[in-house]
Design a protein around this motif. Structure first.
Motif, PDB file in Angstrom:
ATOM      1  N   LEU A  14       0.744  -1.362   0.201  1.00  0.00           N
ATOM      2  CA  LEU A  14       0.148   0.071  -0.037  1.00  0.00           C
ATOM      3  C   LEU A  14       0.733   1.321   0.068  1.00  0.00           C
ATOM      4  N   PHE A  15       2.077   1.121   0.513  1.00  0.00           N
ATOM      5  CA  PHE A  15       2.915   2.362   0.510  1.00  0.00           C
ATOM      6  C   PHE A  15       4.100   2.319  -0.141  1.00  0.00           C
ATOM      7  N   SER A  16       4.309   1.625  -1.112  1.00  0.00           N
ATOM      8  CA  SER A  16       5.624   1.831  -1.852  1.00  0.00           C
ATOM      9  C   SER A  16       5.122   2.879  -2.827  1.00  0.00           C
ATOM     10  N   PRO A  17       6.415   3.436  -3.289  1.00  0.00           N
ATOM     11  CA  PRO A  17       6.078   4.408  -4.107  1.00  0.00           C
ATOM     12  C   PRO A  17       5.873   4.051  -5.535  1.00  0.00           C
ATOM     13  N   GLY A  18       4.968   5.133  -5.956  1.00  0.00           N
ATOM     14  CA  GLY A  18       4.159   4.679  -7.247  1.00  0.00           C
ATOM     15  C   GLY A  18       5.149   3.998  -8.476  1.00  0.00           C
ATOM     16  N   SER A  19       5.908   4.723  -8.514  1.00  0.00           N
ATOM     17  CA  SER A  19       7.034   4.069  -9.669  1.00  0.00           C
ATOM     18  C   SER A  19       7.460   2.430  -9.587  1.00  0.00           C
ATOM     19  N   VAL A  67      -6.105   7.657   2.182  1.00  0.00           N
ATOM     20  CA  VAL A  67      -5.879   9.213   2.499  1.00  0.00           C
ATOM     21  C   VAL A  67      -4.248   9.373   2.565  1.00  0.00           C
ATOM     22  N   LEU A  68      -3.642   8.503   3.045  1.00  0.00           N
ATOM     23  CA  LEU A  68      -2.287   8.649   3.261  1.00  0.00           C
ATOM     24  C   LEU A  68      -1.598   8.546   1.979  1.00  0.00           C
ATOM     25  N   GLN A  69      -2.037   7.722   1.069  1.00  0.00           N
ATOM     26  CA  GLN A  69      -1.393   7.531  -0.430  1.00  0.00           C
ATOM     27  C   GLN A  69      -1.619   8.881  -1.188  1.00  0.00           C
ATOM     28  N   GLY A  70      -2.544   9.466  -0.687  1.00  0.00           N
ATOM     29  CA  GLY A  70      -3.024  10.838  -1.432  1.00  0.00           C
ATOM     30  C   GLY A  70      -2.195  12.038  -0.975  1.00  0.00           C
ATOM     31  N   VAL A  71      -1.576  11.683   0.365  1.00  0.00           N
ATOM     32  CA  VAL A  71      -0.880  13.133   0.926  1.00  0.00           C
ATOM     33  C   VAL A  71       0.709  12.803   0.937  1.00  0.00           C
ATOM     34  N   HIS A  75       4.149   9.122  -4.661  1.00  0.00           N
ATOM     35  CA  HIS A  75       3.414   9.281  -6.206  1.00  0.00           C
ATOM     36  C   HIS A  75       2.296   8.305  -6.170  1.00  0.00           C
ATOM     37  N   ARG A  76       1.497   8.236  -5.363  1.00  0.00           N
ATOM     38  CA  ARG A  76       0.276   7.545  -5.297  1.00  0.00           C
ATOM     39  C   ARG A  76      -0.816   8.196  -5.199  1.00  0.00           C
ATOM     40  N   ASN A  77      -2.126   7.583  -5.772  1.00  0.00           N
ATOM     41  CA  ASN A  77      -3.387   8.404  -5.442  1.00  0.00           C
ATOM     42  C   ASN A  77      -4.254   7.589  -4.451  1.00  0.00           C
ATOM     43  N   GLY A  78      -4.800   8.487  -3.666  1.00  0.00           N
ATOM     44  CA  GLY A  78      -6.035   8.022  -2.966  1.00  0.00           C
ATOM     45  C   GLY A  78      -7.147   7.557  -4.074  1.00  0.00           C
ATOM     46  N   ASP A  79      -7.911   6.593  -3.672  1.00  0.00           N
ATOM     47  CA  ASP A  79      -9.077   6.085  -4.638  1.00  0.00           C
ATOM     48  C   ASP A  79      -9.914   5.654  -3.929  1.00  0.00           C
ATOM     49  N   LEU A  80     -11.409   6.362  -3.900  1.00  0.00           N
ATOM     50  CA  LEU A  80     -12.214   5.787  -3.358  1.00  0.00           C
ATOM     51  C   LEU A  80     -12.864   4.133  -3.642  1.00  0.00           C
ATOM     52  N   ARG A  81     -12.534   3.930  -5.024  1.00  0.00           N
ATOM     53  CA  ARG A  81     -12.739   2.650  -5.537  1.00  0.00           C
ATOM     54  C   ARG A  81     -11.985   1.472  -4.985  1.00  0.00           C
ATOM     55  N   ASP A  82     -10.764   1.891  -4.598  1.00  0.00           N
ATOM     56  CA  ASP A  82      -9.795   1.027  -3.862  1.00  0.00           C
ATOM     57  C   ASP A  82     -10.480   0.647  -2.411  1.00  0.00           C
ATOM     58  N   VAL A  83     -11.094   1.595  -1.753  1.00  0.00           N
ATOM     59  CA  VAL A  83     -11.581   1.417  -0.385  1.00  0.00           C
ATOM     60  C   VAL A  83     -12.879   0.468  -0.859  1.00  0.00           C
ATOM     61  N   LEU A  84     -13.656   0.681  -1.870  1.00  0.00           N
ATOM     62  CA  LEU A  84     -14.834  -0.214  -1.941  1.00  0.00           C
ATOM     63  C   LEU A  84     -14.122  -1.603  -2.060  1.00  0.00           C
TER      64      LEU A  84
END
Length: 109
Positions: A14-19, A67-71, A75-84
């Motif tokens: 969940l918290f690895s850099p997006g790259s 939320v943390l991925q977004g802040v 280089h990750r984005n928080g996504d409500l669809r991931d929470v779903l």
């Protein structure tokens, strides 16, 4: 023991850099999310946590991780669809665990 392995694995996933996150077919990450949270739910209930507390803790973990991925600068984005997807995984894991337990009691094991 499985829970002790799955928690750090989930943190890395969940918290690895997006790259460093591998890509796949569109929306395949939702299956990964569901599978990860199903495994966490199963491991927690098997370890002795109640299903309600497991659901509550994992739902908070899912929301906070997005939320943390977004802040965080990873280089990750928080996504409500991931929470779903996480929520579906949690529900499936808990239901599967409870059904297996009920079936084992029915068989007398």
């Amino acid at each position: 023991m499985p829970l002790a392995v799955l928690i750090p694995v989930s943190l890395v996933m969940l918290f690895s850099p997006g790259s460093t996150v591998p890509s796949g077919p569109p929306h395949s990450d939702k299956l990964v999310h569901a599978g990860l949270f199903a495994a966490l739910a199963i491991a927690a209930v098997v370890a002795g946590a109640g299903w309600r507390s497991t659901a509550a803790v994992l739902l908070v973990y899912a929301a906070v991780s997005e939320v943390l991925q977004g802040v965080l600068p990873i280089h990750r984005n928080g996504d409500l669809r991931d929470v779903l997807a996480d929520t579906v995984g949690i529900a499936c894991g808990i239901v599967l665990t409870l059904v297996v337990r009920r079936f084992r009691v029915f068989l007398g094991k």
